[in-house]
Write an enzyme that holds these catalytic residues in place. Structure first.
Site, PDB file in Angstrom:
ATOM      1  N   HIS A 137       5.251  10.151  -5.021  1.00  7.74           N
ATOM      2  CA  HIS A 137       4.594   8.851  -5.006  1.00  7.74           C
ATOM      3  C   HIS A 137       5.608   7.718  -4.858  1.00  7.74           C
ATOM      4  O   HIS A 137       5.480   6.853  -3.990  1.00  7.74           O
ATOM      5  CB  HIS A 137       3.788   8.668  -6.292  1.00  7.74           C
ATOM      6  CG  HIS A 137       2.992   7.402  -6.295  1.00  7.74           C
ATOM      7  ND1 HIS A 137       1.673   7.365  -5.914  1.00  7.74           N
ATOM      8  CD2 HIS A 137       3.329   6.124  -6.602  1.00  7.74           C
ATOM      9  CE1 HIS A 137       1.238   6.115  -5.991  1.00  7.74           C
ATOM     10  NE2 HIS A 137       2.226   5.351  -6.414  1.00  7.74           N
ATOM     11  N   HIS A 153       8.315   3.231  -2.413  1.00  2.00           N
ATOM     12  CA  HIS A 153       9.129   2.125  -2.933  1.00  2.00           C
ATOM     13  C   HIS A 153      10.618   2.353  -2.705  1.00  2.00           C
ATOM     14  O   HIS A 153      11.439   1.715  -3.358  1.00  2.00           O
ATOM     15  CB  HIS A 153       8.872   1.945  -4.434  1.00  2.00           C
ATOM     16  CG  HIS A 153       7.471   1.550  -4.758  1.00  2.00           C
ATOM     17  ND1 HIS A 153       6.969   0.295  -4.489  1.00  2.00           N
ATOM     18  CD2 HIS A 153       6.454   2.243  -5.319  1.00  2.00           C
ATOM     19  CE1 HIS A 153       5.699   0.232  -4.888  1.00  2.00           C
ATOM     20  NE2 HIS A 153       5.365   1.405  -5.383  1.00  2.00           N
ATOM     21  N   LYS A 199       0.358  -1.944   3.620  1.00  6.27           N
ATOM     22  CA  LYS A 199       0.679  -2.175   2.202  1.00  6.27           C
ATOM     23  C   LYS A 199       0.901  -3.676   2.071  1.00  6.27           C
ATOM     24  O   LYS A 199       1.907  -4.202   2.562  1.00  6.27           O
ATOM     25  CB  LYS A 199       1.946  -1.398   1.823  1.00  6.27           C
ATOM     26  CG  LYS A 199       2.377  -1.617   0.380  1.00  6.27           C
ATOM     27  CD  LYS A 199       2.399  -0.307  -0.381  1.00  6.27           C
ATOM     28  CE  LYS A 199       2.769  -0.526  -1.835  1.00  6.27           C
ATOM     29  NZ  LYS A 199       2.676   0.681  -2.646  1.00  6.27           N
TER      30      LYS A 199
END
Length: 266
Positions: A137, A153, A199
């Site tokens: 993730h 990220h 995003k």
């Protein structure tokens, strides 16, 4: 960490606009990629980066699709943990966690604790099998029902996905014109699309080592039992909110949110 302007160069371009909830349209305020240069030779010559890059192709993109973990992938996970455990930074983080009573002093047990936090598979989508883990993730990124980007990220993954044409950087996010980032900033709020999904804003450290992010988010995760933990820290000229969500004994997500990159408003 890698040095901005030497080991990599970024091009911030325009400030990204508003994206409506659930929309996958974003006006492109950046016509060039975010990364104009990365010294890939250097990345591949630093052991932790090299092992980290090997992990990025091990996951199914969509939640609800069970992960199949091969013995080779399990070995890659272990090699990554072994490599970060050799660094002074992880030794420092380990000692800190021992002092705080959050981690076993035994290195083998601590590696198993790291493995559970980052690589243990869990159900993110209740309808499917074990489809996700903290590492996937946070560092690799995944999609929810093929409609929404979650995670992603990490700057190395962002760069590699951008290089392969999967990521399109749309611009940086900032609260106002005073808070404009610059090319050597180590933390950015970004807007981008990944394989056609947008995003609206994602926080990312830039140029940092994988062990830095693992150490930082592991400490925050272990120092709290809350479902969501948020810590505001000041590092150099940055004020950051570090956010960690828990998924049982593992990390659900973790990311930096840049609150301010200058001290004028403090």
């Amino acid at each position: 960490r890698l040095k901005p302007g030497t080991d990599y160069k970024i091009s911030l371009q325009g400030r990204a606009g508003y994206v409506a909830q659930g929309s996958n349209y974003a006006r492109d305020q950046a016509h060039a990629p975010l990364f104009s240069y990365v010294d890939e030779g250097k990345l591949k010559n630093i052991e932790t980066f090299a092992h980290f890059i090997n992990l990025l192709d091990n996951y199914e993109m969509s939640t609800g699709v069970s992960e199949t973990v091969t013995s080779e992938e399990l070995q890659e996970n272990r090699l990554f943990i072994d490599s970060i455990m050799k660094t002074e930074l992880m030794k420092y983080a380990h000692n800190y966690l021992i002092k705080k009573g959050q981690s076993p002093a035994d290195r083998g047990q601590f590696k198993r604790q790291l493995y559970d936090i980052w690589f243990r598979l869990y159900h993110r989508d209740r309808s499917g099998g074990e489809d996700s883990c903290g590492f996937e993730h946070v560092f690799v990124g995944e999609t929810k029902y093929g409609h929404e980007i979650m995670g992603l990220h990490n700057w190395v993954q962002f760069y590699l996905q951008e290089k392969h044409g999967h990521v399109d950087y749309k611009g940086y996010k900032a609260r106002d014109n005073k808070d404009t980032p610059d090319e050597d900033d180590h933390v950015l709020n970004l807007q981008f699309s990944w394989k056609g999904l947008v995003k609206p804003v994602g926080g990312s450290f830039i140029g940092v080592s994988p062990e830095f992010e693992v150490a930082l988010f592991t400490i925050i995760f272990l120092m709290s039992t809350e479902k969501m933990t948020s810590v505001v820290v000041k590092v150099d000229e940055y004020v950051l909110e570090l956010v960690v969500y828990r998924q049982g004994r593992s990390i659900g997500t973790s990311f930096p949110k840049l609150l301010s990159s200058n001290n004028r408003d403090l």
